[in-house]
Design a protein around this motif. Structure first.
Motif, mmCIF file in Angstrom:
data_model
loop_
_atom_site.group_PDB
_atom_site.id
_atom_site.type_symbol
_atom_site.label_atom_id
_atom_site.label_comp_id
_atom_site.label_asym_id
_atom_site.label_seq_id
_atom_site.Cartn_x
_atom_site.Cartn_y
_atom_site.Cartn_z
ATOM 1 N N THR A 5 -35.068 -17.166 -24.313
ATOM 2 C CA THR A 5 -35.224 -18.605 -24.206
ATOM 3 C C THR A 5 -33.862 -19.278 -24.183
ATOM 4 O OG1 THR A 5 -37.276 -18.455 -25.432
ATOM 5 C CG2 THR A 5 -36.286 -20.617 -25.275
ATOM 6 N N ALA A 6 -33.727 -20.269 -23.334
ATOM 7 C CA ALA A 6 -32.473 -21.007 -23.236
ATOM 8 C C ALA A 6 -32.305 -21.910 -24.450
ATOM 9 C CB ALA A 6 -32.476 -21.850 -21.969
ATOM 10 N N ALA A 7 -31.055 -22.067 -24.874
ATOM 11 C CA ALA A 7 -30.751 -22.952 -25.990
ATOM 12 C C ALA A 7 -29.687 -23.941 -25.549
ATOM 13 C CB ALA A 7 -30.252 -22.141 -27.179
ATOM 14 N N TRP A 8 -29.921 -25.208 -25.805
ATOM 15 C CA TRP A 8 -28.900 -26.191 -25.495
ATOM 16 C C TRP A 8 -28.586 -26.964 -26.769
ATOM 17 C CZ3 TRP A 8 -33.718 -26.435 -23.205
ATOM 18 C CH2 TRP A 8 -34.541 -27.487 -23.551
ATOM 19 N N THR A 9 -27.296 -27.222 -26.948
ATOM 20 C CA THR A 9 -26.816 -27.929 -28.131
ATOM 21 C C THR A 9 -25.875 -29.042 -27.704
ATOM 22 O OG1 THR A 9 -25.002 -26.353 -28.381
ATOM 23 C CG2 THR A 9 -26.978 -25.908 -29.640
ATOM 24 N N ARG A 10 -25.784 -30.046 -28.546
ATOM 25 C CA ARG A 10 -24.905 -31.183 -28.267
ATOM 26 C C ARG A 10 -23.637 -31.034 -29.092
ATOM 27 N NH1 ARG A 10 -24.430 -35.929 -25.986
ATOM 28 N NH2 ARG A 10 -23.701 -37.765 -27.082
ATOM 29 N N ASP A 11 -22.488 -31.279 -28.448
ATOM 30 C CA ASP A 11 -21.223 -31.301 -29.166
ATOM 31 C C ASP A 11 -20.448 -32.544 -28.722
ATOM 32 O OD1 ASP A 11 -20.357 -30.596 -26.642
ATOM 33 O OD2 ASP A 11 -19.492 -28.699 -27.235
ATOM 34 N N LEU A 16 -24.101 -28.075 -24.190
ATOM 35 C CA LEU A 16 -23.781 -26.688 -23.890
ATOM 36 C C LEU A 16 -25.082 -25.908 -23.797
ATOM 37 C CD1 LEU A 16 -21.621 -24.495 -23.523
ATOM 38 C CD2 LEU A 16 -21.728 -24.136 -25.985
ATOM 39 N N VAL A 17 -25.296 -25.246 -22.648
ATOM 40 C CA VAL A 17 -26.505 -24.459 -22.414
ATOM 41 C C VAL A 17 -26.121 -22.991 -22.494
ATOM 42 C CG1 VAL A 17 -28.345 -23.918 -20.782
ATOM 43 C CG2 VAL A 17 -27.421 -26.228 -20.886
ATOM 44 N N GLU A 27 -23.219 -19.432 -19.911
ATOM 45 C CA GLU A 27 -22.966 -20.723 -20.544
ATOM 46 C C GLU A 27 -22.613 -21.758 -19.485
ATOM 47 O OE1 GLU A 27 -21.225 -19.440 -24.891
ATOM 48 O OE2 GLU A 27 -19.913 -20.448 -23.478
ATOM 49 N N VAL A 28 -23.175 -22.956 -19.642
ATOM 50 C CA VAL A 28 -22.900 -24.063 -18.737
ATOM 51 C C VAL A 28 -22.702 -25.314 -19.578
ATOM 52 C CG1 VAL A 28 -23.792 -25.469 -16.839
ATOM 53 C CG2 VAL A 28 -24.341 -23.055 -16.931
ATOM 54 N N ARG A 29 -21.679 -26.109 -19.265
ATOM 55 C CA ARG A 29 -21.464 -27.389 -19.934
ATOM 56 C C ARG A 29 -22.008 -28.506 -19.048
ATOM 57 N NH1 ARG A 29 -18.987 -27.973 -24.555
ATOM 58 N NH2 ARG A 29 -17.766 -26.217 -25.297
ATOM 59 N N CYS A 30 -22.710 -29.456 -19.662
ATOM 60 C CA CYS A 30 -23.318 -30.565 -18.942
ATOM 61 C C CYS A 30 -22.958 -31.877 -19.637
ATOM 62 C CB CYS A 30 -24.840 -30.418 -18.919
ATOM 63 S SG CYS A 30 -25.393 -28.883 -18.189
ATOM 64 N N THR A 31 -23.080 -32.976 -18.889
ATOM 65 C CA THR A 31 -22.769 -34.277 -19.467
ATOM 66 C C THR A 31 -23.995 -34.978 -20.033
ATOM 67 O OG1 THR A 31 -22.952 -35.290 -17.286
ATOM 68 C CG2 THR A 31 -20.748 -34.652 -18.017
ATOM 69 N N GLU A 33 -28.370 -34.716 -21.239
ATOM 70 C CA GLU A 33 -29.424 -33.807 -21.701
ATOM 71 C C GLU A 33 -30.314 -33.361 -20.547
ATOM 72 O OE1 GLU A 33 -32.974 -33.465 -25.031
ATOM 73 O OE2 GLU A 33 -31.961 -35.382 -24.731
ATOM 74 N N SER A 34 -30.570 -34.239 -19.599
ATOM 75 C CA SER A 34 -31.429 -33.864 -18.471
ATOM 76 C C SER A 34 -30.773 -32.775 -17.624
ATOM 77 C CB SER A 34 -31.773 -35.081 -17.614
ATOM 78 O OG SER A 34 -30.612 -35.644 -17.057
ATOM 79 N N GLN A 35 -29.454 -32.841 -17.445
ATOM 80 C CA GLN A 35 -28.756 -31.777 -16.732
ATOM 81 C C GLN A 35 -28.859 -30.467 -17.504
ATOM 82 O OE1 GLN A 35 -24.782 -33.271 -16.368
ATOM 83 N NE2 GLN A 35 -25.119 -34.061 -14.307
ATOM 84 N N ALA A 36 -28.729 -30.534 -18.827
ATOM 85 C CA ALA A 36 -28.813 -29.334 -19.662
ATOM 86 C C ALA A 36 -30.187 -28.701 -19.545
ATOM 87 C CB ALA A 36 -28.503 -29.690 -21.111
ATOM 88 N N ARG A 37 -31.233 -29.505 -19.572
ATOM 89 C CA ARG A 37 -32.585 -28.975 -19.430
ATOM 90 C C ARG A 37 -32.780 -28.329 -18.054
ATOM 91 N NH1 ARG A 37 -36.802 -31.192 -22.955
ATOM 92 N NH2 ARG A 37 -35.760 -32.422 -24.546
ATOM 93 N N TYR A 38 -32.243 -28.960 -17.020
ATOM 94 C CA TYR A 38 -32.358 -28.424 -15.666
ATOM 95 C C TYR A 38 -31.675 -27.057 -15.564
ATOM 96 C CZ TYR A 38 -31.503 -27.790 -10.697
ATOM 97 O OH TYR A 38 -31.421 -27.260 -9.441
ATOM 98 N N PHE A 39 -30.432 -26.961 -16.022
ATOM 99 C CA PHE A 39 -29.714 -25.691 -15.943
ATOM 100 C C PHE A 39 -30.364 -24.621 -16.805
ATOM 101 C CE2 PHE A 39 -26.110 -28.083 -14.135
ATOM 102 C CZ PHE A 39 -25.861 -27.268 -13.055
#
Length: 55
Positions: A5-11, A16-17, A27-31, A33-39
């Motif tokens: 399962t993918a995990a995304w956290t806010r820093d 960070l996904v 690992e992918v960095r996003c700006t 939350e919607s981008q993080a969920r997509y990736f």
């Protein structure tokens, strides 16, 4: 090939996904939350092709 399962956290810099796919962590960095969920969805649904080399 199993996908965890993918995990995304806010820093401080954004989101960070992290997804473990085939023994490797992607690992992918996003700006946003919607981008993080997509990736997270894309990485979890599209595992890399298996290697043609045999062990």
């Amino acid at each position: 090939m199993t996908t965890d399962t993918a995990a995304w956290t806010r820093d401080n810099e954004g989101w960070l996904v992290r997804v473990k796919v085939g023994g490797r962590i992607q690992e992918v960095r996003c700006t946003t939350e919607s981008q993080a969920r997509y990736f997270a969805t894309v990485l979890a649904m599209n595992p890399p092709k298996p290697s043609k080399l045999r062990n």
